[in-house]
Design a protein around this motif. Structure first.
Motif, mmCIF file in Angstrom:
data_model
loop_
_atom_site.group_PDB
_atom_site.id
_atom_site.type_symbol
_atom_site.label_atom_id
_atom_site.label_comp_id
_atom_site.label_asym_id
_atom_site.label_seq_id
_atom_site.Cartn_x
_atom_site.Cartn_y
_atom_site.Cartn_z
ATOM 1 N N LEU A 103 0.725 5.753 9.323
ATOM 2 C CA LEU A 103 0.435 4.389 9.752
ATOM 3 C C LEU A 103 -0.399 3.623 8.732
ATOM 4 O O LEU A 103 -0.226 2.412 8.565
ATOM 5 C CB LEU A 103 -0.269 4.404 11.108
ATOM 6 C CG LEU A 103 0.590 4.916 12.267
ATOM 7 C CD1 LEU A 103 -0.244 5.018 13.534
ATOM 8 C CD2 LEU A 103 1.792 4.010 12.481
ATOM 9 N N PHE A 104 -1.285 4.313 8.043
ATOM 10 C CA PHE A 104 -2.101 3.634 7.036
ATOM 11 C C PHE A 104 -1.209 3.086 5.918
ATOM 12 O O PHE A 104 -1.467 2.004 5.384
ATOM 13 C CB PHE A 104 -3.176 4.579 6.488
ATOM 14 C CG PHE A 104 -4.119 3.926 5.528
ATOM 15 C CD1 PHE A 104 -4.779 2.748 5.847
ATOM 16 C CD2 PHE A 104 -4.383 4.506 4.297
ATOM 17 C CE1 PHE A 104 -5.665 2.141 4.957
ATOM 18 C CE2 PHE A 104 -5.269 3.916 3.407
ATOM 19 C CZ PHE A 104 -5.904 2.725 3.731
ATOM 20 N N PHE A 110 1.696 -4.056 4.354
ATOM 21 C CA PHE A 110 1.633 -5.417 4.894
ATOM 22 C C PHE A 110 0.235 -6.019 4.777
ATOM 23 O O PHE A 110 -0.131 -6.928 5.508
ATOM 24 C CB PHE A 110 2.079 -5.414 6.354
ATOM 25 C CG PHE A 110 3.431 -4.789 6.563
ATOM 26 C CD1 PHE A 110 4.503 -5.083 5.723
ATOM 27 C CD2 PHE A 110 3.637 -3.894 7.591
ATOM 28 C CE1 PHE A 110 5.744 -4.509 5.925
ATOM 29 C CE2 PHE A 110 4.875 -3.309 7.799
ATOM 30 C CZ PHE A 110 5.939 -3.622 6.961
ATOM 31 N N VAL A 111 -0.549 -5.534 3.830
ATOM 32 C CA VAL A 111 -1.945 -5.927 3.696
ATOM 33 C C VAL A 111 -2.122 -7.432 3.535
ATOM 34 O O VAL A 111 -3.126 -8.001 3.960
ATOM 35 C CB VAL A 111 -2.610 -5.142 2.546
ATOM 36 C CG1 VAL A 111 -2.114 -5.605 1.194
ATOM 37 C CG2 VAL A 111 -4.109 -5.199 2.636
ATOM 38 N N ASN A 112 -1.133 -8.100 2.970
ATOM 39 C CA ASN A 112 -1.286 -9.532 2.717
ATOM 40 C C ASN A 112 -1.137 -10.385 3.981
ATOM 41 O O ASN A 112 -1.200 -11.601 3.915
ATOM 42 C CB ASN A 112 -0.313 -10.005 1.629
ATOM 43 C CG ASN A 112 1.132 -9.912 2.067
ATOM 44 O OD1 ASN A 112 1.497 -9.079 2.890
ATOM 45 N ND2 ASN A 112 1.959 -10.766 1.494
ATOM 46 N N LEU A 113 -1.016 -9.773 5.132
ATOM 47 C CA LEU A 113 -1.036 -10.522 6.388
ATOM 48 C C LEU A 113 -2.451 -10.957 6.761
ATOM 49 O O LEU A 113 -2.640 -11.822 7.610
ATOM 50 C CB LEU A 113 -0.448 -9.677 7.537
ATOM 51 C CG LEU A 113 1.059 -9.437 7.488
ATOM 52 C CD1 LEU A 113 1.478 -8.446 8.564
ATOM 53 C CD2 LEU A 113 1.814 -10.753 7.631
ATOM 54 N N LEU A 114 -3.439 -10.347 6.115
ATOM 55 C CA LEU A 114 -4.842 -10.671 6.376
ATOM 56 C C LEU A 114 -5.487 -11.196 5.089
ATOM 57 O O LEU A 114 -5.065 -10.835 3.991
ATOM 58 C CB LEU A 114 -5.597 -9.416 6.848
ATOM 59 C CG LEU A 114 -5.124 -8.771 8.143
ATOM 60 C CD1 LEU A 114 -5.880 -7.467 8.390
ATOM 61 C CD2 LEU A 114 -5.283 -9.722 9.316
ATOM 62 N N PRO A 115 -6.535 -11.978 5.226
ATOM 63 C CA PRO A 115 -7.242 -12.440 4.034
ATOM 64 C C PRO A 115 -7.981 -11.293 3.350
ATOM 65 O O PRO A 115 -8.375 -10.310 3.989
ATOM 66 C CB PRO A 115 -8.229 -13.485 4.564
ATOM 67 C CG PRO A 115 -8.112 -13.494 6.041
ATOM 68 C CD PRO A 115 -7.032 -12.562 6.454
#
Length: 192
Positions: A103-104, A110-115
């Motif tokens: 899961l990590f 998809f890390v770029n979904l958050l600032p």
């Protein structure tokens, strides 16, 4: 083609490799040897695995008895077919890398979904959690070693420690890079 032997079932076969026993005794030994740190095995999955292995002829009941007011207990033994199936599955697991999807890894994809600053905060929280888990894993490893467990019985713990250290290093490096501005993305949208 039959389904491959799942980790809980392989654990049952491993337990019975040492000699006949009932599922409750298997559960106790799994905890004593800390196999539950290598295999996700619950009370239910253990009993389900025993039923499936018995139905497949890979283990067989050898005695059923009752001690006092306790429930009836069935003692199982591994069959020759069970030994062969365990060997085959072990050969596959050791020789053939399997694609795993932690899961990590999904979160990192998809890390770029958050600032960036929010990701850095979450990674620092994960870093603290990983440091705690690593210390606990190391303590278990050392206790088992002091109890006289031979190294071959601890190599799954060595793998867990190595993976935990590698993840901790990555998380620390990513958080450092985010905080220093060396890792950035713009607005969360992918470029075409």
């Amino acid at each position: 083609m039959p389904r491959p032997i799942a980790p809980p079932a392989l654990t049952v076969l491993r337990m019975l490799h040492d000699g006949p026993m009932h599922p409750y005794e298997m559960q106790q030994r799994i905890r004593q040897h800390a196999y539950d740190r290598a295999v996700k095995i619950t009370h239910g999955s253990l009993y389900h695995s025993v039923e499936r292995l018995a139905a497949a002829g890979l283990i067989e009941p050898v005695e059923t008895g009752r001690a006092g007011r306790r429930p009836e207990r069935t003692v199982y033994a591994i069959t020759d077919d069970g030994r062969d199936a365990a060997r085959l599955r072990m050969t596959e697991l050791l020789a053939e890398p399997a694609e795993e999807f932690p899961l990590f890894g999904t979160a990192l994809a998809f890390v770029n979904l958050l600032p960036e600053d929010e990701v850095a905060r979450h990674l620092r929280r994960r870093q603290v959690a990983l440091e705690t888990l690593l210390a606990a894993d190391q303590a278990v490893y050392e206790v088992l070693g002091k109890q006289g467990f031979e190294r071959y019985k601890l190599i799954d713990h060595e793998l867990a420690l190595t993976r935990r250290r590698a993840e901790l290093d990555l998380v620390r490096d990513l958080a450092d890079d985010l905080e220093a501005g060396r890792l950035t993305w713009s607005g969360g949208r992918e470029r075409e």
